[in-house]
Design a protein around this motif. Sequence first.
Motif, short mmCIF file in Angstrom:
data_model
loop_
_atom_site.label_atom_id
_atom_site.label_comp_id
_atom_site.label_asym_id
_atom_site.label_seq_id
_atom_site.Cartn_x
_atom_site.Cartn_y
_atom_site.Cartn_z
N LEU A 50 0.83 -1.21 0.00
CA LEU A 50 0.00 0.00 0.00
C LEU A 50 0.86 1.25 0.00
O LEU A 50 0.52 2.26 -0.60
N TYR A 65 4.84 -8.27 -2.60
CA TYR A 65 3.42 -8.56 -2.41
C TYR A 65 2.65 -8.50 -3.73
O TYR A 65 1.86 -9.37 -4.05
N ARG A 82 -10.61 0.60 10.55
CA ARG A 82 -11.71 0.67 9.59
C ARG A 82 -11.20 0.71 8.16
O ARG A 82 -10.63 1.69 7.73
N SER A 83 -11.41 -0.36 7.45
CA SER A 83 -11.19 -0.35 6.00
C SER A 83 -12.47 -0.86 5.38
O SER A 83 -12.46 -1.75 4.54
N ILE A 84 -13.58 -0.30 5.83
CA ILE A 84 -14.90 -0.83 5.49
C ILE A 84 -15.81 0.34 5.14
O ILE A 84 -15.82 1.35 5.83
N LEU A 97 -14.53 -8.90 -1.20
CA LEU A 97 -13.10 -9.22 -1.16
C LEU A 97 -12.86 -10.65 -1.66
O LEU A 97 -11.93 -10.91 -2.42
N SER B 77 -13.73 6.04 3.24
CA SER B 77 -14.01 5.06 4.30
C SER B 77 -12.79 4.23 4.65
O SER B 77 -12.77 3.53 5.66
N GLY B 78 -11.75 4.28 3.82
CA GLY B 78 -10.58 3.45 4.07
C GLY B 78 -10.69 2.09 3.41
O GLY B 78 -9.75 1.30 3.41
N LEU B 79 -11.87 1.81 2.80
CA LEU B 79 -12.07 0.53 2.13
C LEU B 79 -11.03 0.30 1.04
O LEU B 79 -10.65 -0.83 0.76
N VAL B 80 -10.54 1.40 0.47
CA VAL B 80 -9.60 1.28 -0.64
C VAL B 80 -8.36 0.47 -0.24
O VAL B 80 -7.78 -0.23 -1.06
N ARG B 81 -8.00 0.54 1.04
CA ARG B 81 -6.82 -0.23 1.49
C ARG B 81 -7.11 -1.73 1.41
O ARG B 81 -6.25 -2.50 0.98
N ALA B 82 -8.32 -2.12 1.79
CA ALA B 82 -8.69 -3.54 1.68
C ALA B 82 -8.78 -3.93 0.20
O ALA B 82 -8.34 -5.01 -0.19
N THR B 83 -9.33 -3.03 -0.60
CA THR B 83 -9.48 -3.31 -2.03
C THR B 83 -8.12 -3.51 -2.70
O THR B 83 -7.92 -4.45 -3.45
N PHE B 84 -7.19 -2.58 -2.42
CA PHE B 84 -5.87 -2.67 -3.05
C PHE B 84 -5.02 -3.79 -2.46
O PHE B 84 -4.12 -4.30 -3.12
N ALA B 85 -5.32 -4.19 -1.22
CA ALA B 85 -4.61 -5.35 -0.67
C ALA B 85 -5.06 -6.61 -1.42
O ALA B 85 -4.26 -7.52 -1.66
N PRO B 88 -3.57 -5.82 -5.76
CA PRO B 88 -2.44 -4.88 -5.65
C PRO B 88 -2.07 -4.22 -6.98
O PRO B 88 -1.37 -3.20 -6.97
N ARG B 90 -4.06 -2.59 -8.63
CA ARG B 90 -4.85 -1.35 -8.48
C ARG B 90 -5.69 -0.97 -9.71
O ARG B 90 -6.89 -0.75 -9.61
N TRP B 238 -2.32 4.81 -9.37
CA TRP B 238 -1.16 3.93 -9.37
C TRP B 238 -0.02 4.55 -8.55
O TRP B 238 0.68 3.85 -7.81
N ASP B 241 0.14 6.66 -2.69
CA ASP B 241 -0.19 5.68 -1.65
C ASP B 241 -1.60 5.95 -1.15
O ASP B 241 -1.94 7.10 -0.87
N PRO B 242 -2.42 4.92 -1.04
CA PRO B 242 -3.78 5.12 -0.57
C PRO B 242 -3.83 5.40 0.94
O PRO B 242 -2.96 4.96 1.65
#
Lengths: 292, 242
Positions: A50, A65, A82-84, A97, B77-85, B88, B90, B238, B241-242
Amino acid sequence: MIEVHDLVKRYGSTTAVDGLSFTVEPGRVTGFLGPNGAGKSTTMRAIVGLDRPTSGQALVNGKRYRDHRAPLREVGALLEARSIHRGRSARTHLLALARTHGIPGGRVGEVLEQAGIAAVAKRRAGTFSLGMGQRLGIAAALLGDPAVVILDEPVNGLDPDGVLWVRTLIRELAADGRTVLVSSHLMSEMAVTADHLVIIGGGRLLADTTVDELIARVAPASVTVRSPDAVRLQSALAARGATVSSPETGLLSVAGLPAPEIGVTAAAEGVVLHELTPRRATLEQAYMELTA
Amino acid sequence: MRVTFPRVMFSEWTKFLALRSTWLLFALSAAATVGLSAAIAARATDPSSSTPYLGIDVISLVLGVAGIVMITGEYGSGLVRATFAAVPARLPVLWAKGIVLAGFALPVMAVVVLLSAVVFRAVWGPLPGVGDHLVGAAVAPVMLALLGLGLGALIRHTAAAITGYVLAILVLPALLGAALPNDLGEKVVRYTPVALAQALYTDTSSGDPTQMLAARPAAVALVVWVGVVLAAGAVMMWRRDP
């Protein structure tokens, strides 16, 4: 296995991570410690791609990764609490996911169950308490049945039940042979869960060691001795090479001589003992000593 | 088990449909557009073949915002971190969002446009040439939705992106027309996204007041706009950093 090599991350003129190298081995719990702003979260974000490193690199199971074809299978990460999206349910969040990897829907039910949030799976995440959000984040980390699990402050906001659950879960994951990296600012929590410690400060490595080694190295053990004849005992112990201090009358703090030896010395001198307590420094004391 | 583009699309589809706001936004703006067509038909005295589609201007604005929120909602919301994890690489996320958004919005718009034409005919009566603008009227809002998506990826903050969109779509064309010398002003205004989108469903053959481009060149120019903004959004997605 996680390998961090000479990792540097700068944001403008501030350096968050400054040439950090360490390895996280599988089959044990590695605690990741450091004061606020030490670079823990940045390092964890760099491991899962990230944050792009300014220089250096982080490898997971031998690859970057983003070069993994099924990254959720390699690494499950709980990053920020919170990543939701608040408008979606826990189930939909996990389902979205899962679908990126073709993970079957049944697995979503499994991790919801495992995280103890199956009953609220259809509620919108915006209505979740901090603890429930945290459990959902951990469920997401487990979704791909990953070989490496990274948890940033997992017990934040959890009730005592939740803390116990996380502690057990972390131990089980490591016992399964997985690589487990856990950050926490709760030293008492780390002392009971971590086998190995990576401690950083100011973006640099301060220690890469076990809990016992760290305590032994940074804050040596001592023995508390109470005796009505403390003054005589003090000189007898000093004569045997111990470092003795007397914080108050009748009380001695002895370093460099184990408790049985002190007992023997007292007996030989005919000194009465009221207390003979070995003191082991806590991880917290050792940590404070190290990061001070 | 691995990440593939169809799977990323399926994931984005799941996310899109699971939001209450998706349904609310499309239902309300569709109803408003068709309703507007009926209201205009009731009062129209000398309608042109594009009059039934006047309401499309409204839905265009709304769909642009939908495109923006589709991506800024993830950053916010920060969801983008889960999405990009999970993805990757992106960029597949951006392309998948675009396809899902267009794939959902286009059939909805086809129905809305058709209903607008039918309702107008029922209220006012038959109007020659109405059918010529069906496709343009359905496509224009979708193009603006994709423009919004690109803008969202570029700016990342909901409020800032919506402000930018409203400025670029509504305010700037009007200001440019007034600020630049007559000739140049008119020429430049023609190539702003809102004018291009309107050109897709406006009768430009007879005495066009704003001197819009014809539908075909307008479509090409709008595709270029959308392409450029999406590409800029992709670069930012790209690199940052998110």
